[in-house]
Motif scaffolding. Structure first.
Motif, PDB file in Angstrom:
ATOM      1  N   LYS A   1      -4.106 -11.025  -4.874  1.00 22.12           N
ATOM      2  CA  LYS A   1      -4.356 -11.238  -6.305  1.00 22.12           C
ATOM      3  C   LYS A   1      -3.026 -11.389  -7.049  1.00 22.12           C
ATOM      4  CE  LYS A   1      -6.280  -8.764 -10.266  1.00 22.12           C
ATOM      5  NZ  LYS A   1      -6.729  -7.423 -10.684  1.00 22.12           N
TER       6      LYS A   1
ATOM      7  N   ILE B   1      -2.992  -1.346   3.891  1.00 26.94           N
ATOM      8  CA  ILE B   1      -3.950  -1.444   2.784  1.00 26.94           C
ATOM      9  C   ILE B   1      -5.194  -0.561   2.970  1.00 26.94           C
ATOM     10  CG2 ILE B   1      -3.256  -3.741   2.000  1.00 26.94           C
ATOM     11  CD1 ILE B   1      -5.493  -4.920   3.732  1.00 26.94           C
TER      12      ILE B   1
ATOM     13  N   TYR C   1       4.255  -2.394  -2.744  1.00 26.37           N
ATOM     14  CA  TYR C   1       3.320  -3.012  -3.688  1.00 26.37           C
ATOM     15  C   TYR C   1       1.991  -2.257  -3.591  1.00 26.37           C
ATOM     16  CZ  TYR C   1       6.714  -6.766  -4.044  1.00 26.37           C
ATOM     17  OH  TYR C   1       7.876  -7.492  -4.275  1.00 26.37           O
ATOM     18  N   GLU C   2       1.606  -1.625  -4.682  1.00 29.37           N
ATOM     19  CA  GLU C   2       0.417  -0.767  -4.701  1.00 29.37           C
ATOM     20  C   GLU C   2      -0.583  -1.263  -5.741  1.00 29.37           C
ATOM     21  OE1 GLU C   2      -2.552   1.593  -4.658  1.00 29.37           O
ATOM     22  OE2 GLU C   2      -1.042   1.855  -3.089  1.00 29.37           O
ATOM     23  N   LYS C   3      -1.834  -1.451  -5.324  1.00 32.00           N
ATOM     24  CA  LYS C   3      -2.835  -2.037  -6.237  1.00 32.00           C
ATOM     25  C   LYS C   3      -3.287  -1.077  -7.339  1.00 32.00           C
ATOM     26  CE  LYS C   3      -7.028  -0.965  -3.619  1.00 32.00           C
ATOM     27  NZ  LYS C   3      -8.268  -1.466  -3.044  1.00 32.00           N
ATOM     28  N   GLU C   4      -3.172   0.252  -7.080  1.00 34.96           N
ATOM     29  CA  GLU C   4      -3.604   1.235  -8.084  1.00 34.96           C
ATOM     30  C   GLU C   4      -2.448   1.590  -9.023  1.00 34.96           C
ATOM     31  OE1 GLU C   4      -6.623   1.967  -8.478  1.00 34.96           O
ATOM     32  OE2 GLU C   4      -7.587   1.527  -6.579  1.00 34.96           O
TER      33      GLU C   4
ATOM     34  N   ASN D   1      -0.039  -1.510  -9.667  1.00 31.78           N
ATOM     35  CA  ASN D   1      -0.964  -2.549 -10.149  1.00 31.78           C
ATOM     36  C   ASN D   1      -0.637  -3.918  -9.560  1.00 31.78           C
ATOM     37  OD1 ASN D   1      -2.387  -0.700 -11.990  1.00 31.78           O
ATOM     38  ND2 ASN D   1      -0.460  -0.715 -13.134  1.00 31.78           N
ATOM     39  N   GLN D   2      -0.254  -3.923  -8.290  1.00 29.53           N
ATOM     40  CA  GLN D   2       0.084  -5.163  -7.580  1.00 29.53           C
ATOM     41  C   GLN D   2      -0.770  -5.245  -6.320  1.00 29.53           C
ATOM     42  OE1 GLN D   2       2.686  -7.603  -8.512  1.00 29.53           O
ATOM     43  NE2 GLN D   2       2.237  -6.503 -10.404  1.00 29.53           N
ATOM     44  N   ALA D   3      -1.838  -6.038  -6.374  1.00 30.91           N
ATOM     45  CA  ALA D   3      -2.778  -6.118  -5.248  1.00 30.91           C
ATOM     46  C   ALA D   3      -2.512  -7.338  -4.385  1.00 30.91           C
ATOM     47  CB  ALA D   3      -4.212  -6.162  -5.775  1.00 30.91           C
TER      48      ALA D   3
ATOM     49  N   GLY E   1       0.820  -1.209   0.000  1.00 29.10           N
ATOM     50  CA  GLY E   1       0.000   0.000   0.000  1.00 29.10           C
ATOM     51  C   GLY E   1       0.852   1.256   0.000  1.00 29.10           C
TER      52      GLY E   1
END
Length: 445
Positions: free
Chosen positions: A211, A229, A164-167, A206-208, A142
């Motif tokens: 997932k 997160i 590691y950021e999902k967005e 783009n690393q969630a 996050g």
């Protein structure tokens, strides 16, 4: 009717311009800074979750030491620039200023903080030097305020950090969840770039979690893992008609507003917003600024129990938003699959609940609002399924920790909204500092 492109380009620009303009000249900042009494044992420091030495940074502005002033802020709060725009200072530092006791306007701390920090960012002043690499590697999940704050402290001590950021962009809530007239996407990107410019911080977008990466993988690859997160799942109303076209949740609505062109954002003529927290205010005011004719905020308690601040509510009222007090959504009525009316129950206040606020009790009376859009802002919930899947001990989705940040899994730490359930940006920044301190102790650095 839900449509978009209602206003001219100039109207959109005016409606979403900076709501708190900065000091335009050095003299203006100096005049305000010189009002400060530089209190001993200053109450403003105590009311700042990150304990910024406020009298010191203001004193440095009076002596034209802007670089030193910015360092004083950033050493306590690396997101001091963003916090100067979004912090509810009226209930934190400015709310505790001694001038309030004298019935005078408090020192404009946020504006002074913005003056120094934006100068540092604009001039790219490198106010911290990174220690030599200590050979330790930490993963952070996050790139929001808690994650970035933790990363900066770790990097200063020579630890290599991978976030590691999902967005597709960093900044978390600052970038995706706050009204556009408070912070622009451009500012958020500049702040993330400034924080990471110390070096030793690599952000993988783009690393969630759950997932693209798992805790198991990360604990095998890194010496420690910090989970930041946040929260993000909108609380459902659990009423009939919630699945009709025109019913939006505020989190998604603000997210799309932050990632789309204003003229592409659909908005109703008559909008109802459910809730009265900061997110509800942001959704209501932005709907109005996108061109909605009527915006009604529906809140189940009274003015005295409202979660937002007076300042935030005043913004909504000045924009022309109405408030229905002691009202709770009961049913959404549609026509041809689209929202047409919102039926609300009239409430009265009963005994206090677990939060200490009086509980709303249904009186049995109802009233109806004609609406074509309903925005749900009744709170956010933690990522329960995700934390359970990853084996984290939790309390209804909120990650359980000891010593502020230690989880039940070896090498794994957590902080920010995913632990506290959702507080201010400044609280997340402090959580990141606490996490970094515990991780450094764990690593023996």
């Amino acid at each position: 009717m839900i449509s978009n492109n209602r206003l001219t380009e100039l109207e959109y620009q005016a409606n979403f311009a900076d709501i708190h303009p900065p000091f335009e000249t050095r003299d203006a900042a100096a005049v305000e800074a010189n009002r400060c009494l530089f209190c001993y044992d200053a109450p403003c420091i105590k009311s700042c979750p990150t304990s910024i030495n406020i009298p010191k940074f203001i004193k440095q502005i009076t002596t034209d030491n802007i670089k030193g002033s910015a360092h004083t802020i950033f050493v306590s709060n690396i997101m001091g620039a963003g916090c100067s725009k979004v912090c509810p200072v009226e209930k934190l530092c400015e709310g505790s200023c001694v001038y309030n006791l004298m019935h005078e306007e408090p020192i404009n701390i946020a504006k002074l903080q913005r003056y120094s920090t934006e100068a540092a960012m604009a001039n790219n002043w490198q106010l911290f030097s990174r220690k030599e690499s200590n050979g330790k590697k930490v993963a952070i999940i996050g790139a929001g305020p808690a994650g970035l704050s933790c990363a900066h402290v770790l990097s200063r001590e020579g630890t290599d950090v991978t976030i590691y950021e999902k967005e597709a962009l960093g900044g978390g809530l600052m970038t995706y969840g706050i009204a556009a007239y408070k912070v622009t996407p451009e500012f958020c990107k500049a702040e993330v770039d400034y924080i990471t410019s110390i070096g030793g911080i690599d952000i993988k977008y783009n690393q969630a979690l759950g997932k693209d990466v798992s805790l198991k993988q990360l604990t095998e690859q890194y010496d420690a893992v910090y989970i930041a997160i946040g929260v993000g799942e909108a609380r459902q109303l659990d009423i009939p008609g919630e699945d009709l076209a025109g019913v939006e949740d505020a989190i998604s609505y603000i997210y799309h507003l932050r990632t789309s062109d204003y003229k592409e954002m659909p908005v109703g003529d008559r909008v109802a917003v459910i809730g009265l927290g900061m997110t509800a205010i942001d959704a209501a005011t932005q709907a109005k600024r996108l061109g909605a004719k009527d915006v009604t905020i529906v809140y189940r308690r009274t003015y005295d129990e409202k979660p937002c601040t007076d300042v935030e509510l005043d913004i909504a009222k000045l924009d022309g938003c109405q408030v229905e007090w002691l009202a709770a959504p009961k049913e959404i009525i549609g026509e041809n699959g689209k929202v047409k009316q919102l039926v609300c129950s009239r409430m009265k206040l009963g005994e206090p609940d677990a939060s200490g606020r009086k509980s709303p009790v249904d009186t049995g009376e109802t009233f109806t609002l004609d609406v074509d859009m309903v925005i749900k802002a009744a709170g956010q919930m933690p990522f329960s399924e995700l934390v359970n899947t990853e084996g984290l001990k939790n309390n209804y989705g909120k990650i359980s920790v000891e010593n502020k940040t230690v989880t039940n899994i070896n090498k794994v730490f957590a902080g920010g909204d995913c632990v506290n359930g959702g507080k201010e940006v400044v609280d997340a920044v402090q959580a990141g500092k606490d996490g970094a301190a515990e991780i450094l102790k764990f690593l023996g650095v």
